[in-house]
Design a protein around this motif. Structure first.
Motif, PDB file in Angstrom:
ATOM      1  N   PHE A   6      34.378  28.367  33.611  1.00 28.82           N
ATOM      2  CA  PHE A   6      35.668  28.162  32.951  1.00 28.82           C
ATOM      3  C   PHE A   6      36.627  27.510  33.944  1.00 28.82           C
ATOM      4  CE2 PHE A   6      33.884  31.853  30.766  1.00 28.82           C
ATOM      5  CZ  PHE A   6      34.076  31.516  29.431  1.00 28.82           C
ATOM      6  N   ASP A   7      37.402  26.518  33.486  1.00 21.41           N
ATOM      7  CA  ASP A   7      38.457  26.007  34.343  1.00 21.41           C
ATOM      8  C   ASP A   7      39.756  26.738  34.007  1.00 21.41           C
ATOM      9  OD1 ASP A   7      39.423  24.839  32.005  1.00 21.41           O
ATOM     10  OD2 ASP A   7      39.343  22.795  32.750  1.00 21.41           O
ATOM     11  N   ALA A   8      40.802  26.473  34.772  1.00 16.88           N
ATOM     12  CA  ALA A   8      42.070  27.197  34.606  1.00 16.88           C
ATOM     13  C   ALA A   8      42.643  27.025  33.209  1.00 16.88           C
ATOM     14  CB  ALA A   8      43.074  26.739  35.659  1.00 16.88           C
ATOM     15  N   SER A   9      42.573  25.813  32.646  1.00 16.46           N
ATOM     16  CA  SER A   9      43.161  25.590  31.316  1.00 16.46           C
ATOM     17  C   SER A   9      42.412  26.380  30.234  1.00 16.46           C
ATOM     18  CB  SER A   9      43.185  24.101  30.965  1.00 16.46           C
ATOM     19  OG  SER A   9      41.880  23.564  30.928  1.00 16.46           O
ATOM     20  N   ALA A  11      40.810  29.258  30.754  1.00 17.98           N
ATOM     21  CA  ALA A  11      41.162  30.660  30.985  1.00 17.98           C
ATOM     22  C   ALA A  11      42.536  30.977  30.416  1.00 17.98           C
ATOM     23  CB  ALA A  11      41.110  30.976  32.478  1.00 17.98           C
ATOM     24  N   THR A  15      43.283  33.534  27.200  1.00 16.62           N
ATOM     25  CA  THR A  15      44.106  34.730  27.401  1.00 16.62           C
ATOM     26  C   THR A  15      45.416  34.688  26.638  1.00 16.62           C
ATOM     27  OG1 THR A  15      45.045  33.797  29.427  1.00 16.62           O
ATOM     28  CG2 THR A  15      43.139  35.247  29.662  1.00 16.62           C
ATOM     29  N   ILE A  30      32.037  33.213  36.625  1.00 13.05           N
ATOM     30  CA  ILE A  30      32.985  32.743  35.606  1.00 13.05           C
ATOM     31  C   ILE A  30      33.510  31.367  35.986  1.00 13.05           C
ATOM     32  CG2 ILE A  30      35.309  33.186  34.683  1.00 13.05           C
ATOM     33  CD1 ILE A  30      33.206  34.949  33.396  1.00 13.05           C
ATOM     34  N   ASP A  31      33.746  31.144  37.289  1.00 10.04           N
ATOM     35  CA  ASP A  31      34.196  29.840  37.781  1.00 10.04           C
ATOM     36  C   ASP A  31      32.994  28.933  38.015  1.00 10.04           C
ATOM     37  OD1 ASP A  31      37.214  29.864  38.408  1.00 10.04           O
ATOM     38  OD2 ASP A  31      36.528  31.787  39.190  1.00 10.04           O
ATOM     39  N   ALA A  40      39.733  30.716  37.472  1.00 11.22           N
ATOM     40  CA  ALA A  40      39.442  31.503  36.260  1.00 11.22           C
ATOM     41  C   ALA A  40      39.390  32.994  36.586  1.00 11.22           C
ATOM     42  CB  ALA A  40      38.136  31.039  35.619  1.00 11.22           C
ATOM     43  N   HIS A  41      38.737  33.353  37.684  1.00  9.97           N
ATOM     44  CA  HIS A  41      38.708  34.761  38.099  1.00  9.97           C
ATOM     45  C   HIS A  41      40.127  35.307  38.242  1.00  9.97           C
ATOM     46  CE1 HIS A  41      34.378  34.672  39.215  1.00  9.97           C
ATOM     47  NE2 HIS A  41      34.482  35.987  39.112  1.00  9.97           N
ATOM     48  N   PHE A  44      41.945  35.532  34.679  1.00 11.10           N
ATOM     49  CA  PHE A  44      41.410  36.628  33.866  1.00 11.10           C
ATOM     50  C   PHE A  44      41.759  37.991  34.473  1.00 11.10           C
ATOM     51  CE2 PHE A  44      38.000  33.484  32.373  1.00 11.10           C
ATOM     52  CZ  PHE A  44      38.631  33.264  31.159  1.00 11.10           C
ATOM     53  N   MET A  51      35.272  40.307  32.721  1.00 14.30           N
ATOM     54  CA  MET A  51      34.445  39.134  32.992  1.00 14.30           C
ATOM     55  C   MET A  51      32.994  39.581  33.125  1.00 14.30           C
ATOM     56  SD  MET A  51      36.908  37.335  35.814  1.00 14.30           S
ATOM     57  CE  MET A  51      37.620  38.871  36.429  1.00 14.30           C
TER      58      MET A  51
END
Length: 90
Positions: A6-9, A11, A15, A30-31, A40-41, A44, A51
């Motif tokens: 997952f990238d930041a956007s 994640a 959420t 996850i990253d 992402a870690h 989240f 996760m």
């Protein structure tokens, strides 16, 4: 290392807009494997999202309408644990 994540956007979307309680991925993190700051870690974890990594056969579950039970092993003073996943379908 080379694997998806997952990238930041993604994640942030999961959420905030989707209000996800947990996320799962069939990779070892996850990253993405190339991540060095683990965005992402961090996103989240900050929002209290569970996760779950190294999950097999996620493609067999429907997009929604099922219940997932996550049964972790007890690890004293640990921040993570191997788990058993059980899906209850409608």
């Amino acid at each position: 290392m080379n694997f998806p994540g997952f990238d930041a956007s993604a994640a942030i979307l999961l959420t905030t807009e989707r209000q996800a309680n947990g996320v799962g991925i069939d990779a070892i993190s996850i990253d993405a494997g190339s991540a060095t700051t683990f965005p992402a870690h961090k996103i989240f974890a900050k929002r209290g999202v569970y996760m779950i990594e190294n999950v097999a056969n996620l493609h067999l579950l429907p997009p929604k309408g099922f219940r997932m039970f996550v049964v972790p092993f007890k690890v004293d003073a640990g921040t993570g644990s191997p788990t058993r996943l059980i899906a209850q379908l409608p």
